[in-house]
Design a protein around this motif. Structure first.
Motif, PDB file in Angstrom:
ATOM      1  N   SER A 140      -2.144  48.570 -42.527  1.00  0.00           N
ATOM      2  CA  SER A 140      -3.535  47.997 -42.982  1.00  0.00           C
ATOM      3  C   SER A 140      -3.882  48.780 -44.826  1.00  0.00           C
ATOM      4  N   SER A 141      -5.462  48.751 -44.445  1.00  0.00           N
ATOM      5  CA  SER A 141      -5.700  48.903 -46.480  1.00  0.00           C
ATOM      6  C   SER A 141      -6.805  49.833 -45.913  1.00  0.00           C
ATOM      7  N   ARG A 142      -7.613  49.824 -46.551  1.00  0.00           N
ATOM      8  CA  ARG A 142      -8.879  50.714 -46.219  1.00  0.00           C
ATOM      9  C   ARG A 142      -9.985  49.128 -46.128  1.00  0.00           C
ATOM     10  N   ASP A 143      -9.489  48.370 -46.893  1.00  0.00           N
ATOM     11  CA  ASP A 143     -10.233  47.135 -47.302  1.00  0.00           C
ATOM     12  C   ASP A 143      -9.461  46.129 -46.584  1.00  0.00           C
ATOM     13  N   PRO A 144     -10.312  45.238 -45.413  1.00  0.00           N
ATOM     14  CA  PRO A 144      -9.487  44.766 -44.973  1.00  0.00           C
ATOM     15  C   PRO A 144      -9.076  43.734 -45.246  1.00  0.00           C
ATOM     16  N   ALA A 145      -9.736  42.617 -46.221  1.00  0.00           N
ATOM     17  CA  ALA A 145      -9.503  41.840 -47.650  1.00  0.00           C
ATOM     18  C   ALA A 145      -7.828  42.302 -48.302  1.00  0.00           C
ATOM     19  N   ASN A 146      -8.376  43.472 -48.489  1.00  0.00           N
ATOM     20  CA  ASN A 146      -7.025  43.801 -49.324  1.00  0.00           C
ATOM     21  C   ASN A 146      -5.598  44.251 -48.558  1.00  0.00           C
ATOM     22  N   ARG A 147      -6.290  44.372 -47.371  1.00  0.00           N
ATOM     23  CA  ARG A 147      -4.691  44.030 -46.160  1.00  0.00           C
ATOM     24  C   ARG A 147      -4.408  42.900 -46.100  1.00  0.00           C
ATOM     25  N   GLU A 148      -4.887  42.332 -46.224  1.00  0.00           N
ATOM     26  CA  GLU A 148      -4.141  40.210 -45.876  1.00  0.00           C
ATOM     27  C   GLU A 148      -4.012  40.147 -47.093  1.00  0.00           C
ATOM     28  N   LEU A 149      -4.917  40.319 -48.310  1.00  0.00           N
ATOM     29  CA  LEU A 149      -4.289  39.694 -49.459  1.00  0.00           C
ATOM     30  C   LEU A 149      -2.769  40.104 -49.916  1.00  0.00           C
ATOM     31  N   GLY A 150      -2.616  41.830 -49.744  1.00  0.00           N
ATOM     32  CA  GLY A 150      -1.353  42.155 -49.224  1.00  0.00           C
ATOM     33  C   GLY A 150       0.387  41.172 -48.822  1.00  0.00           C
ATOM     34  N   LEU A 151      -0.660  41.079 -47.431  1.00  0.00           N
ATOM     35  CA  LEU A 151       0.562  40.721 -46.047  1.00  0.00           C
ATOM     36  C   LEU A 151       1.264  39.516 -47.256  1.00  0.00           C
ATOM     37  N   GLN A 152      -0.382  38.482 -47.951  1.00  0.00           N
ATOM     38  CA  GLN A 152      -0.057  37.005 -47.773  1.00  0.00           C
ATOM     39  C   GLN A 152       1.143  37.064 -49.743  1.00  0.00           C
ATOM     40  N   ARG A 153       0.432  38.168 -50.177  1.00  0.00           N
ATOM     41  CA  ARG A 153       1.814  38.737 -51.300  1.00  0.00           C
ATOM     42  C   ARG A 153       2.980  38.886 -51.337  1.00  0.00           C
ATOM     43  N   MET A 154       3.197  39.990 -50.057  1.00  0.00           N
ATOM     44  CA  MET A 154       4.896  40.129 -49.763  1.00  0.00           C
ATOM     45  C   MET A 154       5.138  39.063 -49.007  1.00  0.00           C
ATOM     46  N   GLN A 155       4.341  38.440 -48.337  1.00  0.00           N
ATOM     47  CA  GLN A 155       5.040  37.067 -47.907  1.00  0.00           C
ATOM     48  C   GLN A 155       5.776  36.079 -48.925  1.00  0.00           C
ATOM     49  N   ALA A 156       4.879  35.312 -49.525  1.00  0.00           N
ATOM     50  CA  ALA A 156       5.348  35.047 -51.184  1.00  0.00           C
ATOM     51  C   ALA A 156       6.309  35.461 -51.211  1.00  0.00           C
ATOM     52  N   LEU A 157       5.985  36.873 -51.808  1.00  0.00           N
ATOM     53  CA  LEU A 157       7.857  37.263 -52.049  1.00  0.00           C
ATOM     54  C   LEU A 157       9.137  36.614 -51.529  1.00  0.00           C
ATOM     55  N   GLY A 158       8.881  36.590 -49.770  1.00  0.00           N
ATOM     56  CA  GLY A 158      10.241  36.452 -49.165  1.00  0.00           C
ATOM     57  C   GLY A 158       9.776  37.339 -47.691  1.00  0.00           C
ATOM     58  N   ALA A 159       9.007  37.971 -47.690  1.00  0.00           N
ATOM     59  CA  ALA A 159       8.878  38.764 -46.830  1.00  0.00           C
ATOM     60  C   ALA A 159       8.290  38.270 -45.377  1.00  0.00           C
ATOM     61  N   THR A 160       9.721  38.559 -44.420  1.00  0.00           N
ATOM     62  CA  THR A 160       8.896  37.619 -42.456  1.00  0.00           C
ATOM     63  C   THR A 160       8.002  38.613 -42.250  1.00  0.00           C
ATOM     64  N   PRO A 161       6.444  37.553 -42.037  1.00  0.00           N
ATOM     65  CA  PRO A 161       5.823  38.242 -41.251  1.00  0.00           C
ATOM     66  C   PRO A 161       6.517  38.432 -39.606  1.00  0.00           C
ATOM     67  N   SER A 162       5.696  39.247 -39.244  1.00  0.00           N
ATOM     68  CA  SER A 162       6.327  39.872 -36.868  1.00  0.00           C
ATOM     69  C   SER A 162       5.443  40.886 -36.751  1.00  0.00           C
ATOM     70  N   SER A 163       5.283  41.082 -35.993  1.00  0.00           N
ATOM     71  CA  SER A 163       4.434  42.400 -35.514  1.00  0.00           C
ATOM     72  C   SER A 163       4.728  42.968 -33.906  1.00  0.00           C
TER      73      SER A 163
END
Length: 188
Positions: A140-163
């Motif tokens: 997470s992040s304090r700001d939900p927009a920053n949280r999503e941006l961080g997740l998107q950028r990491m996925q663009a680098l090649g990280a695999t999203p999961s839960s």
């Protein structure tokens, strides 16, 4: 059926290490949906312990930001956090040494904040040849927009999203064995 993806390999507990990034003090209390975050982190830690997955626990400037929240520390009585000054975990030599010593190349990444320390850690881990799985509901992040941006950028680098639930059921593979019932109980 063959899945046509070169990037993803099925998770195996023997290959994984769980990384907890900076879930500390007052900053942790400011996270978007903090109650859900804390609950998912607790589930992920309990699951990692069930599967004997090593845990690397990081703290950013603990003398300034404070200790890791009690909801986490109470689950890890035999571990000690690794302090860091760099935003990236990979900028801390003790982290790199512990990760290499684990012999594991699959990093299950959790923590705060998505767009700063978690993102920079993912970047450097991927650059160093590690396979990174993002535990999205434990980041997470304090700001939900920053949280999503961080997740998107990491996925663009090649990280695999999961839960948390997806990872633990993937590690379990079947509704059988000594770990199944305690693992399934985490989601009741």
């Amino acid at each position: 059926m063959t899945i046509m993806t070169a990037a993803y390999q099925w998770l195996e507990a023997k290959d994984c290490v769980l990384v907890l990034v900076d879930i500390q003090g007052k900053l942790a209390q400011l996270m978007h949906e903090k109650e859900k975050l804390f609950s998912q982190l607790q589930r992920m830690i309990k699951g990692a312990l069930l599967f004997d997955i090593p845990i690397l626990w990081m703290e950013q400037l603990p003398e300034k930001l404070g200790p890791t929240i009690p909801e986490i520390t109470e689950l890890l009585p035999d571990l000690r956090p690794i302090p860091k000054h760099a935003f990236s975990c990979y900028g801390e030599p003790r982290f790199v040494e512990a990760l290499q010593k684990s012999g594991r190349k699959r990093v299950l990444l959790t923590g705060i904040e998505s767009h700063v320390c978690v993102y920079q850690s993912a970047y450097h881990l991927i650059e160093a040849g590690y396979d990174v799985t993002l535990i999205n509901d434990a980041i997470s992040s304090r700001d939900p927009a920053n949280r999503e941006l961080g997740l998107q950028r990491m996925q663009a680098l090649g990280a695999t999203p999961s839960s948390v639930e997806m990872v633990l059921f993937e590690l379990q593979k079947e509704a059988a064995g000594e770990r199944f019932k305690p693992m399934a109980q985490l989601f009741k």
